[in-house]
Design an enzyme around this catalytic site. Structure first.
Site: not given
Ligand code: P70
Length: 459
Positions: A75, A127-128, A218, A261, A385, A451
């Protein structure tokens, strides 16, 4: 003497394969209807080549899978956390690590910590999830990307660049005290995976330092950005990707990362910071929303896979094959005359739906309709998009983005060049029959990030 062309090939070979399903047109018609013409709502079993996203869809290496077996599921104080912390320090240069289950969780934490009601957050295109977290924290996003980024045909080599005049105007208008940070993305997703130049980053650092404004990075696709710098910016051709990545990060104060990514894993993310006091606050918050500060919502084995994935993401052969595969598909489509966003970006090829379907108004959701048609043709799944993704503004009115695109996103190390050929041929077929494509109407609209779950019907 003319240099003979030498091809690149995937720097890996297959050890395990996943069989994929092929469907008939009738089956796809039924599946699409059931999914409300939204590719997010299709079942994966009904998809042939899945280009919805490059997020969490990478094939992990045998080294990563072996690392998974060394998962220390304690943990507190898991060994894998320290491996990940060391990888973040070594490859990205950030000092402190707060693990999170994925990127948006890191966005949530940093937005809540730094943004006050009434603040403005300038960034190189929205970015969303990032913008939503900024808004939920009381901020307003202001776009300061260069104009070329909104023009699909501009071939500017660094369309992700921040327009420093626009940023200066935001500072003049609101004052630095209203700007908690600049949200700086590398390989800008919504612009088509377009890179930021090192020169621009240096200048951004200079300007923000003068006003005491932070830069939060980001870094979801930072290695892809580094590859473009190596290819296009003077002085970087012989620099290792790892060094370029480190230099990019050095001009920023902290970062949010979706490890799903660049870092080649199926789940994971983090917030990385250089400021101890801010880190302490973030570490305190992660235990409320994610999990203890040494796992933050990830299993030990997941952290190990991220740590190894980071090292693989900056390998020259890997990043070259990854980005060049995307460019291979893009150039094929360009040769077929299909309108796409130029230059081809790092993680996908973006079809210019506005230009492909000029007979549809933006309110008829051209990109959504094009994505649906592509699926019908061949079972290739892509992502809208455009106006659906752009959502509504604070007054509840639809945003009308200049870019109305369909993203063909390439998962890392998953598909072959033959898959790319099949995709290109399907896009060509749809393109040739474009005049028959009709618009859509939205029949269900969820409150947040519409979306993902919106439903449509044919007009
Ligand atoms: C995509 C994915 C995720 C993402 C990103 C950038 C530049 C943060 C995140 C969030 C998944 C996605 C997310 C929202 C809408 C559509 C698709 N991008 N920053 O496919 O990270 O997903 O881990 O929370 O690209 O582009 P995470």
């Amino acid at each position: 003497m003319e240099q003979r062309k030498r091809s690149w090939a995937e720097p890996y070979k297959m050890k395990v394969v996943e069989l994929i399903h092929m469907t008939t047109r009738e089956e796809r018609e039924a599946a699409l209807k059931e999914a409300g013409y939204n590719t997010f709502l299709l079942k994966s079993k009904d998809v042939y080549i899945d280009l919805l996203t490059d997020s969490g869809t990478s094939a992990m290496s045998d080294r990563q899978w072996a690392g998974m077996m060394t998962g220390d599921e304690a943990y507190a104080g898991s060994e894998n956390f320290y491996h990940l912390e060391a990888a973040v320090q070594k490859y990205y240069g950030y000092k402190y690590l707060v693990p999170t289950h994925q990127g948006r969780a890191a966005e949530h934490i940093i937005s809540q910590l730094l943004i006050k009601q009434g603040d403005v957050v300038p960034g190189n295109m929205y970015f969303t999830t990032t913008r939503l977290h900024q808004e939920l924290a009381g901020g307003t996003f202001v776009d300061v990307i260069i104009d070329e980024a909104h023009d699909p045909d501009s071939t500017h080599p660094f369309k992700g660049n921040v327009d420093l005049n626009k940023l200066q105007a935001v500072i003049d208008k609101y004052g630095a005290s209203k700007i908690p940070y600049v949200a700086l993305a590398t390989a800008v997703n919504m612009a088509g995976g377009q890179p930021v130049s090192m020169q621009n980053l240096r200048e951004l650092r200079e300007l923000t330092a003068k006003h005491g404004i932070k830069v939060i990075h980001d870094m979801t696709r930072v290695a892809e950005n580094a590859y473009f710098i190596k290819k296009r910016e003077a002085g970087y051709a012989d620099k290792p990707i790892g060094e370029i990545v480190l230099e990019i990060c050095s001009y920023t104060d902290g970062a949010t990362m979706s490890a799903k990514k660049d870092a080649l894993v199926n789940i994971g993310g983090f917030l990385a910071l250089n400021d101890w006091a801010l880190f302490e606050k973030a570490r305190n918050m992660v235990v409320v929303y994610e999990g203890l500060h040494t796992y933050g919502g990830m299993a030990g084995r997941d952290m190990e896979a991220v740590a190894i994935g980071i090292t693989e993401s900056v390998e020259e052969n890997h990043i070259r094959a990854r980005v060049e595969q995307v460019i291979y598909l893009g150039e094929k489509l360009i040769a077929m005359g299909v309108p796409v966003v130029h230059p081809i970006g790092g993680h996908g090829v973006f079809l210019n739906a506005k230009q492909i379907l000029p007979h549809l108004t933006q309110d008829q959701f051209p990109a959504q309709a094009l994505a649906a048609e592509l699926y019908l043709d061949s079972g290739v799944r892509s992502m809208e998009r455009g106006i659906v993704s752009a959502g509504r503004n604070k007054e509840g009115k639809n945003n009308y983005p200049k870019l109305e695109l369909v993203r063909l996103t390439i998962p890392r190390r998953v598909y072959t060049q033959a898959h790319m050929d099949v995709v290109a041929e399907s896009v060509q077929e749809v393109y040739e029959n474009r005049s028959k494509i009709t618009g859509l109407k939205m029949v269900y609209e969820p409150e947040y990030l519409r979306f993902f779950q919106a439903r449509f019907d044919v007009l």
